[in-house]
Design a protein around this motif. Structure first.
Motif, PDB file in Angstrom:
ATOM      1  N   GLY A 232       0.784  -1.217   0.000  1.00 44.44           N
ATOM      2  CA  GLY A 232       0.000   0.000   0.000  1.00 44.44           C
ATOM      3  C   GLY A 232       0.819   1.271   0.000  1.00 44.44           C
ATOM      4  N   HIS A 233       1.990   1.261   0.630  1.00 46.87           N
ATOM      5  CA  HIS A 233       2.795   2.478   0.694  1.00 46.87           C
ATOM      6  C   HIS A 233       3.238   2.933  -0.695  1.00 46.87           C
ATOM      7  N   ILE A 234       3.705   2.002  -1.497  1.00 43.36           N
ATOM      8  CA  ILE A 234       4.145   2.346  -2.850  1.00 43.36           C
ATOM      9  C   ILE A 234       2.944   2.717  -3.709  1.00 43.36           C
ATOM     10  N   ALA A 235       1.827   2.012  -3.538  1.00 40.90           N
ATOM     11  CA  ALA A 235       0.624   2.335  -4.309  1.00 40.90           C
ATOM     12  C   ALA A 235       0.116   3.733  -3.973  1.00 40.90           C
ATOM     13  N   ASN A 236       0.216   4.142  -2.706  1.00 41.53           N
ATOM     14  CA  ASN A 236      -0.187   5.496  -2.324  1.00 41.53           C
ATOM     15  C   ASN A 236       0.672   6.545  -3.027  1.00 41.53           C
ATOM     16  N   LYS A 237       1.971   6.292  -3.109  1.00 43.37           N
ATOM     17  CA  LYS A 237       2.862   7.232  -3.786  1.00 43.37           C
ATOM     18  C   LYS A 237       2.544   7.318  -5.272  1.00 43.37           C
ATOM     19  N   VAL A 238       2.235   6.178  -5.888  1.00 39.37           N
ATOM     20  CA  VAL A 238       1.875   6.179  -7.309  1.00 39.37           C
ATOM     21  C   VAL A 238       0.594   6.987  -7.519  1.00 39.37           C
ATOM     22  N   ALA A 239      -0.398   6.779  -6.650  1.00 38.70           N
ATOM     23  CA  ALA A 239      -1.647   7.524  -6.771  1.00 38.70           C
ATOM     24  C   ALA A 239      -1.419   9.028  -6.590  1.00 38.70           C
ATOM     25  N   GLN A 240      -0.538   9.399  -5.661  1.00 39.90           N
ATOM     26  CA  GLN A 240      -0.284  10.809  -5.403  1.00 39.90           C
ATOM     27  C   GLN A 240       0.512  11.465  -6.533  1.00 39.90           C
ATOM     28  N   GLU A 241       1.639  10.826  -6.903  1.00 42.02           N
ATOM     29  CA  GLU A 241       2.600  11.462  -7.805  1.00 42.02           C
ATOM     30  C   GLU A 241       2.280  11.260  -9.273  1.00 42.02           C
ATOM     31  N   ARG A 242       1.596  10.161  -9.617  1.00 47.25           N
ATOM     32  CA  ARG A 242       1.374   9.837 -11.023  1.00 47.25           C
ATOM     33  C   ARG A 242      -0.057  10.048 -11.481  1.00 47.25           C
ATOM     34  N   ILE A 243      -0.969  10.309 -10.516  1.00 44.54           N
ATOM     35  CA  ILE A 243      -2.363  10.538 -10.911  1.00 44.54           C
ATOM     36  C   ILE A 243      -2.871  11.871 -10.377  1.00 44.54           C
ATOM     37  N   LEU A 244      -2.813  12.072  -9.061  1.00 46.50           N
ATOM     38  CA  LEU A 244      -3.421  13.268  -8.465  1.00 46.50           C
ATOM     39  C   LEU A 244      -2.639  14.540  -8.783  1.00 46.50           C
ATOM     40  N   GLU A 245      -1.331  14.515  -8.642  1.00 51.86           N
ATOM     41  CA  GLU A 245      -0.543  15.720  -8.917  1.00 51.86           C
ATOM     42  C   GLU A 245      -0.633  16.149 -10.387  1.00 51.86           C
TER      43      GLU A 245
END
Length: 253
Positions: A232-245
């Protein structure tokens, strides 16, 4: 005496029926559900994503004499790896196993779902993206400057910096920020449409076939695949940096 004879007859009939059932069970081959490539010979096994399981093939084509034009689907692993590098960053092609990389970009319309599809991965990924969207809205500095409605009785409501972001947290706000069309545009920037495995209803009109929905669905599936493989930690970063930002929503780690 007669009751003993009838009891023996019943026992004999039961034992004979059980023996017949055992012989029938051994005569019928047992079917198993394979999770990997099948190989009846000693030759090199093919990757599971690259072929339709023999037992899943129909005895004849269901689209015989169909006038639907042929729709090309990517089968080049190098092209798929380039997509993951674009979306996940450097070494993004090494983040997932080969089987999961293909599964994440496979829609259930492709090959009638006989090679697996990404619905469960998308369900998991959507939950992760929505959670990160909520956290980003709560932690947003812009939300703290939003003026509150004045109290008609002059009362001062309790306030705290940790609660100021709740004003921006609503289902409508989250839906607007992660709208299907926005996710689809972002997916096209990552050139997901070139490696997407699906069978459009109208190959000559992808938009009418639901390309926008399939792209957004697959974006969630990639996040779900990362969560399944890396946590989940890596998936959260992907969601933040590669989708939301990229969608304009700044996140706070």
């Amino acid at each position: 005496m007669a009751s003993n004879l009838s009891t023996r007859a019943v026992r004999t009939a039961c034992s004979s029926s059980k023996a017949a059932a055992r012989s029938l069970a051994t005569a019928i081959p047992r079917r198993t559900f394979a999770t990997g490539p099948e190989s009846s010979t000693g030759e090199t096994e093919q990757p599971r994503w690259s072929y339709t399981p023999p037992r899943a093939k129909a005895p004849f084509s269901l689209r015989l004499h169909s006038k639907r034009p042929f729709f090309h689907v990517n089968s080049d692993p190098a092209l798929l790896d380039q997509f993951y590098i674009r979306m996940l960053g450097n070494d993004g092609d090494k983040m997932l196993s080969d089987e999961l990389k293909w599964l994440a970009v496979t829609h259930k319309s492709f090959d009638q779902g006989r090679r697996g599809f990404n619905d469960r991965l998308a369900f998991l990924g959507k939950r992760i993206v929505q959670l990160q969207t909520s956290l980003a809205l709560v932690q947003s500095s812009e939300a703290a400057t939003t003026p509150a409605n004045p109290d008609p009785y002059g009362r001062t409501p309790f306030s705290h910096p940790a609660l100021d972001g709740l004003r921006s947290l609503s289902p409508e706000t989250k839906s607007f920020l992660t709208d299907r069309s926005k996710l689809s545009e972002l997916a096209q920037k990552y050139e997901m449409q070139n490696i997407l495995r699906w069978t459009p209803r109208k190959p000559d009109d992808l938009k009418a076939s639901g390309l926008e929905l399939v792209l957004a669905h697959t974006m969630y599936a990639v996040v779900g695949a990362v969560s399944l493989e890396k946590g989940g930690h890596i998936a959260n970063k992907v969601a933040q940096e590669r989708i939301l930002e990229p969608l304009g929503l700044k996140t706070v780690s």
